[in-house]
Scaffold this active site. Structure first.
Site, PDB file in Angstrom:
ATOM      1  N   HIS A 159       0.834  -1.208   0.000  1.00  0.00           N
ATOM      2  CA  HIS A 159       0.000   0.000   0.000  1.00  0.00           C
ATOM      3  C   HIS A 159       0.872   1.264   0.000  1.00  0.00           C
ATOM      4  O   HIS A 159       0.921   2.018   0.978  1.00  0.00           O
ATOM      5  CB  HIS A 159      -0.872  -0.045   1.257  1.00  0.00           C
ATOM      6  CG  HIS A 159      -2.060   0.861   1.274  1.00  0.00           C
ATOM      7  ND1 HIS A 159      -2.057   2.112   0.730  1.00  0.00           N
ATOM      8  CD2 HIS A 159      -3.291   0.677   1.795  1.00  0.00           C
ATOM      9  CE1 HIS A 159      -3.240   2.677   0.929  1.00  0.00           C
ATOM     10  NE2 HIS A 159      -4.010   1.823   1.573  1.00  0.00           N
ATOM     11  N   GLU A 259      -0.369   1.507  -5.462  1.00  0.00           N
ATOM     12  CA  GLU A 259      -0.009   0.268  -4.783  1.00  0.00           C
ATOM     13  C   GLU A 259      -0.235  -0.955  -5.649  1.00  0.00           C
ATOM     14  O   GLU A 259      -1.296  -1.122  -6.255  1.00  0.00           O
ATOM     15  CB  GLU A 259      -0.778   0.138  -3.472  1.00  0.00           C
ATOM     16  CG  GLU A 259      -2.276   0.367  -3.617  1.00  0.00           C
ATOM     17  CD  GLU A 259      -2.959   0.551  -2.277  1.00  0.00           C
ATOM     18  OE1 GLU A 259      -3.143  -0.458  -1.564  1.00  0.00           O
ATOM     19  OE2 GLU A 259      -3.317   1.699  -1.959  1.00  0.00           O
TER      20      GLU A 259
END
Length: 286
Positions: A159, A259
């Site tokens: 992320h 991400e």
């Protein structure tokens, strides 16, 4: 903890490892969450966004850097009984190995299941995150292994919060023609812009995205992935950012999550099977 050749430090009140390459490239990785909170290429500046109001501790996820998402993304599943984004980003990882060569440095952290994780998710697992730095490049590889006797499905993502001086000046190339799910509207369509621009909140999952290029003033950042076929674009925008306790009101203007993930089609690992996925970032010459 295995033999560690890199110095320990402390970030957000948590023990962290400062990975240093001979050429000056460095990264800082928290043991809490196996969380990369800083990456500075050789002779360069910080490339990751870490909220100045970020906190870290038991059960708390760090706002910024690179949270490890496993075994589910958000509340999409495959096990919606789990905490949002799974259980890896709030656990304490252990140093597995570290190494340094003439122009390269590498750290591997590991997380195994225990009684606490099995109470949430009744499976045996081993995760490893390998952080490699060299010159202008950062490689993040996530490895998952099923040492148990039953199969389990999972989703995963790295992320990554990228730092941008001004979101309105950021341009992302490489998504044209990719099918995406818009989490804000619930709709699905195909990206028709050769260059994405940003003015506020965005929350999309792009399928089968390949090489990307982030243009941000003079910066050119190449983003590649292997076995992480989905790309999540996320920015909270001004309203949601103002409601986040661990982010300043203007923080949304200085970050963009790009991400790599395996989200839309979760993977199932059988007994003794394993998987690995990698996301790489290379700072190109201006």
């Amino acid at each position: 903890m295995s033999d560690l050749i890199f110095p320990m430090t402390e970030v957000l009140g948590q023990p962290a490892v400062r990975v240093q390459a001979p050429d000056g490239a460095q990264a800082i990785v928290l043991l809490h969450g196996g969380h990369v909170v800083s990456w500075i290429p050789a002779g360069g500046r910080e490339q990751l966004y870490l909220s100045p109001q970020a906190v870290a501790g038991p059960g708390q996820a760090v706002r910024g850097g690179v949270p490890v998402i496993f075994p589910q993304f958000e509340q999409r599943g495959p096990d919606t009984s789990l905490p949002r984004h799974g259980l890896a980003r709030t656990r304490t990882w252990a140093v597995e190995s570290s190494s340094r060569a003439k122009d390269h440095a590498q750290l591997t952290l590991a997380l195994d299941d225990n009684a606490e994780t099995r109470a949430l998710w009744p499976h045996s697992f081993t995760l490893e995150l390998t952080v490699s730095i060299s010159g202008q490049r950062l490689d993040l590889e996530l490895y998952a292994h099923n040492p148990g006797e039953t199969s389990w499905p999972f989703a995963a993502a790295l992320h990554t919060y990228l730092a941008v001086p001004d979101l309105s000046q950021a341009r992302l190339q490489g998504l044209e023609g990719c099918h995406y799910v818009d989490s804000l509207t619930g709709g699905e369509t195909v990206e028709d812009h050769p260059e994405k621009r940003f003015s506020g909140e965005v929350d999309r999952i792009y399928a089968k995205a390949r090489n990307l290029l982030l243009r941000d003033g003079p910066r050119r950042l190449a983003i590649e992935a292997d076995q992480l076929p989905d790309v999540v674009l996320w920015n909270p925008g001004p309203d949601k950012c103002a409601a986040l306790k661990d982010m300043p009101p203007d923080g949304w203007q200085h970050m963009l999550c790009v991400e790599g993930g395996n989200i839309l089609e979760p993977i199932t690992l059988g007994p003794d099977e394993s998987w690995s996925g990698r996301q790489s970032f290379t700072l190109l010459a201006s």
